[in-house]
Design a protein around this motif. Structure first.
Motif, mmCIF file in Angstrom:
data_model
loop_
_atom_site.group_PDB
_atom_site.id
_atom_site.type_symbol
_atom_site.label_atom_id
_atom_site.label_comp_id
_atom_site.label_asym_id
_atom_site.label_seq_id
_atom_site.Cartn_x
_atom_site.Cartn_y
_atom_site.Cartn_z
ATOM 1 N N ARG A 107 16.460 85.389 -38.876
ATOM 2 C CA ARG A 107 15.273 85.384 -39.741
ATOM 3 C C ARG A 107 15.099 83.999 -40.354
ATOM 4 O O ARG A 107 16.029 83.414 -40.891
ATOM 5 C CB ARG A 107 15.415 86.435 -40.840
ATOM 6 C CG ARG A 107 14.135 86.629 -41.661
ATOM 7 C CD ARG A 107 14.326 87.605 -42.800
ATOM 8 N NE ARG A 107 15.207 87.069 -43.834
ATOM 9 C CZ ARG A 107 15.138 87.415 -45.124
ATOM 10 N NH1 ARG A 107 14.263 88.313 -45.521
ATOM 11 N NH2 ARG A 107 15.979 86.897 -45.995
ATOM 12 N N TYR A 108 13.878 83.473 -40.288
ATOM 13 C CA TYR A 108 13.582 82.123 -40.794
ATOM 14 C C TYR A 108 12.481 82.185 -41.835
ATOM 15 O O TYR A 108 11.500 82.928 -41.679
ATOM 16 C CB TYR A 108 13.126 81.224 -39.642
ATOM 17 C CG TYR A 108 12.537 79.892 -40.096
ATOM 18 C CD1 TYR A 108 13.359 78.816 -40.412
ATOM 19 C CD2 TYR A 108 11.160 79.727 -40.194
ATOM 20 C CE1 TYR A 108 12.828 77.609 -40.826
ATOM 21 C CE2 TYR A 108 10.613 78.512 -40.620
ATOM 22 C CZ TYR A 108 11.453 77.457 -40.925
ATOM 23 O OH TYR A 108 10.909 76.263 -41.347
ATOM 24 N N HIS A 111 8.626 85.002 -44.300
ATOM 25 C CA HIS A 111 9.652 84.909 -43.256
ATOM 26 C C HIS A 111 9.105 85.375 -41.909
ATOM 27 O O HIS A 111 8.164 86.163 -41.854
ATOM 28 C CB HIS A 111 10.869 85.780 -43.604
ATOM 29 C CG HIS A 111 11.642 85.325 -44.792
ATOM 30 N ND1 HIS A 111 11.248 85.605 -46.081
ATOM 31 C CD2 HIS A 111 12.799 84.604 -44.888
ATOM 32 C CE1 HIS A 111 12.124 85.077 -46.931
ATOM 33 N NE2 HIS A 111 13.072 84.470 -46.229
ATOM 34 N N ILE A 112 9.760 84.898 -40.852
ATOM 35 C CA ILE A 112 9.539 85.425 -39.507
ATOM 36 C C ILE A 112 10.892 85.808 -38.909
ATOM 37 O O ILE A 112 11.932 85.299 -39.336
ATOM 38 C CB ILE A 112 8.843 84.412 -38.576
ATOM 39 C CG1 ILE A 112 9.724 83.157 -38.383
ATOM 40 C CG2 ILE A 112 7.462 84.049 -39.101
ATOM 41 C CD1 ILE A 112 9.231 82.217 -37.293
ATOM 42 N N VAL A 113 10.866 86.723 -37.957
ATOM 43 C CA VAL A 113 12.063 87.063 -37.181
ATOM 44 C C VAL A 113 11.710 86.833 -35.717
ATOM 45 O O VAL A 113 11.063 87.684 -35.088
ATOM 46 C CB VAL A 113 12.502 88.520 -37.414
ATOM 47 C CG1 VAL A 113 13.810 88.798 -36.673
ATOM 48 C CG2 VAL A 113 12.660 88.809 -38.901
ATOM 49 N N ALA A 141 3.913 92.414 -40.525
ATOM 50 C CA ALA A 141 3.295 92.425 -39.192
ATOM 51 C C ALA A 141 4.360 92.404 -38.110
ATOM 52 O O ALA A 141 5.407 91.771 -38.256
ATOM 53 C CB ALA A 141 2.366 91.225 -39.032
ATOM 54 N N ARG A 142 4.064 93.113 -37.040
ATOM 55 C CA ARG A 142 4.844 93.033 -35.798
ATOM 56 C C ARG A 142 3.838 93.038 -34.667
ATOM 57 O O ARG A 142 3.168 94.038 -34.440
ATOM 58 C CB ARG A 142 5.823 94.201 -35.659
ATOM 59 C CG ARG A 142 7.014 94.138 -36.599
ATOM 60 C CD ARG A 142 7.988 95.279 -36.346
ATOM 61 N NE ARG A 142 9.048 95.326 -37.333
ATOM 62 C CZ ARG A 142 10.216 94.678 -37.236
ATOM 63 N NH1 ARG A 142 10.457 93.934 -36.170
ATOM 64 N NH2 ARG A 142 11.129 94.777 -38.188
ATOM 65 N N ALA A 176 8.501 89.767 -36.006
ATOM 66 C CA ALA A 176 8.096 90.266 -37.314
ATOM 67 C C ALA A 176 7.683 89.126 -38.238
ATOM 68 O O ALA A 176 8.221 88.020 -38.173
ATOM 69 C CB ALA A 176 9.223 91.058 -37.950
ATOM 70 N N VAL A 177 6.729 89.422 -39.122
ATOM 71 C CA VAL A 177 6.294 88.514 -40.176
ATOM 72 C C VAL A 177 6.297 89.293 -41.485
ATOM 73 O O VAL A 177 5.793 90.414 -41.541
ATOM 74 C CB VAL A 177 4.869 87.972 -39.929
ATOM 75 C CG1 VAL A 177 4.435 87.065 -41.087
ATOM 76 C CG2 VAL A 177 4.787 87.242 -38.602
ATOM 77 N N THR A 178 6.884 88.736 -42.532
ATOM 78 C CA THR A 178 6.846 89.360 -43.848
ATOM 79 C C THR A 178 6.402 88.326 -44.876
ATOM 80 O O THR A 178 6.965 87.234 -44.942
ATOM 81 C CB THR A 178 8.221 89.936 -44.243
ATOM 82 O OG1 THR A 178 9.170 88.868 -44.363
ATOM 83 C CG2 THR A 178 8.705 90.943 -43.220
#
Length: 390
Positions: free
Chosen positions: A342-343, A354-356, A33-34, A361-363
């Motif tokens: 990135r966390y 993770h998120i950036v 997701a973005r 961004a979400v992965t």
């Protein structure tokens, strides 16, 4: 077919050995997701038999992806003013108020000295309490951690209740003085017990009230209710011949509440629920017009707190990463899949989230095959490379 679905199906289709299950994983759910753009793909099945197709709302044992959630719960107590980062945890966990430390990391477990200072809330949030797993698993003091308090593979029904767990931990010396070194896993379990002791609630009750209910994370918890078992995936490990062996069935270890609610790795969840948690972090603690965490707390969670020397000593677990509160923070780019800031983290059951913050961004990748070690498998890396290019 979307490219995300193609990547996931490649690993579901890929054979291992003749006659074995036809894939590296029986199934997977991926979410990228973005902002408002969200791509989700669910492929394969919930078990090797293939009778239950994987769906977007399938439930997974998320293992160490539990760590950022537990850290967020601790930070709600910091925001409330009920604890502070420099408070000694012994105020609420008297069992750990006066720990002993092995004279050197390689010293026998009975060659100890008193801790130079108390373990603080900040120490457990950054995994620098002195308890946990180092890169060298042969150190004498690591053995009791596995023998007394850690279950591998995860078996939550075999872990004692929190008071007994703490009593056992208190008899194990620290590997390092508080604040000196990053060690894996145990600090997050301490955080979970700390949440319970400070709040006067069970860890599950507190997480539900302060995070899960406000975020609509209706499928997240330490056990799967009977009316949702049909959506729960089976857990497998890779056999020496490349096939898959069942570790836990849907009606197994997570089918009833455990005595010890592990903040380090006990949660089950879905891609949608984890996405809701990730969106809250990206919104600096806001969700649905309600503030769940202060912006400062979110920034502290997603900031690297390790020194270069501490990062260098943690090479078995970290690849170009540091550590925030409950999760890694990419400090440098080591591949096409990661970027500074990135966390998030990965789970030993084959999960990653993770998120950036810089890009929104979400992965999220959820599978049900245990990792064979701390190095992310090819599926995970290919998923991250795809997500980085979206």
């Amino acid at each position: 077919m979307t490219e995300l679905r193609h990547i996931l199906e490649t690993y579901v289709r890929k054979g291992t050995v003749p006659g074995a299950v036809p894939g590296a994983v029986p199934g997977a759910v991926g979410l990228v997701a973005r902002g408002e753009r969200v791509e989700v793909a669910a492929v394969g099945s919930r078990d090797v038999e293939g009778a239950s197709p994987m769906t977007g709302d399938s439930l997974f044992r998320i293992a160490s992806i539990s760590k950022p959630v537990t850290a967020a719960a601790v930070m709600t107590l910091v925001d409330d003013g009920r604890i502070a980062l420099d408070d000694p945890i012994g105020t609420w966990l008297p069992e750990l108020a006066a720990p002993m430390v092995v004279r050197t990391p390689s010293a026998p477990v009975d060659d100890v000295v008193p801790a130079a200072r108390p373990i603080t809330v900040g120490d457990v949030l950054t995994s620098r309490a002195g308890y946990g797993f180092p890169s060298d698993f042969s150190l004498p003091a690591v053995g009791p951690l596995f023998g007394e308090i850690h279950q591998a593979p995860p078996r939550p029904q075999l872990v004692p209740e929190p008071d007994e767990w703490l009593a056992r931990l208190s008899r194990i010396p620290l590997l390092h003085q508080p604040g000196e070194a990053w060690l894996y896993n145990t600090s997050s379990d301490i955080q979970g017990v700390l949440v319970s002791r400070v709040s006067g609630r069970t860890t599950a009750e507190f997480l539900a009230e302060r995070l899960f209910e406000p975020l609509g994370m209706t499928d997240t918890g330490f056990a799967v209710p009977a009316d949702r078992i049909d959506r729960f995936t089976s857990l497998y490990q890779i056999r020496p011949d490349g096939g898959l062996q069942l570790v836990d069935a849907p009606d197994g270890q997570w089918s009833r509440p455990p005595a010890f609610e592990s903040g380090a790795g006990g949660l089950v969840s879905t891609a949608d629920d984890l996405h809701a948690f990730a969106r809250m972090l990206l919104a600096e603690g806001m969700a649905g017009g309600r503030r769940l965490l202060s912006a400062q707390s979110v920034r502290q969670m997603t900031t690297n707190w390790l020194t270069p020397a501490q990062r260098a000593a943690a090479t078995l677990f970290l690849e170009g990463q540091g550590w925030g509160y409950g999760g890694s923070v990419d400090v440098e780019a080591v591949d096409a899949w990661n970027e500074p800031g990135r966390y998030g983290w990965v789970g030993g059951t084959g999960t990653a989230a993770h998120i950036v913050p810089s890009t929104g961004a979400v992965t999220i990748l959820l599978t049900q095959v245990e990792m064979t070690g701390p190095t992310p498998p090819d599926l995970m890396r290919d998923f991250w490379r795809y997500a980085a290019g979206v």
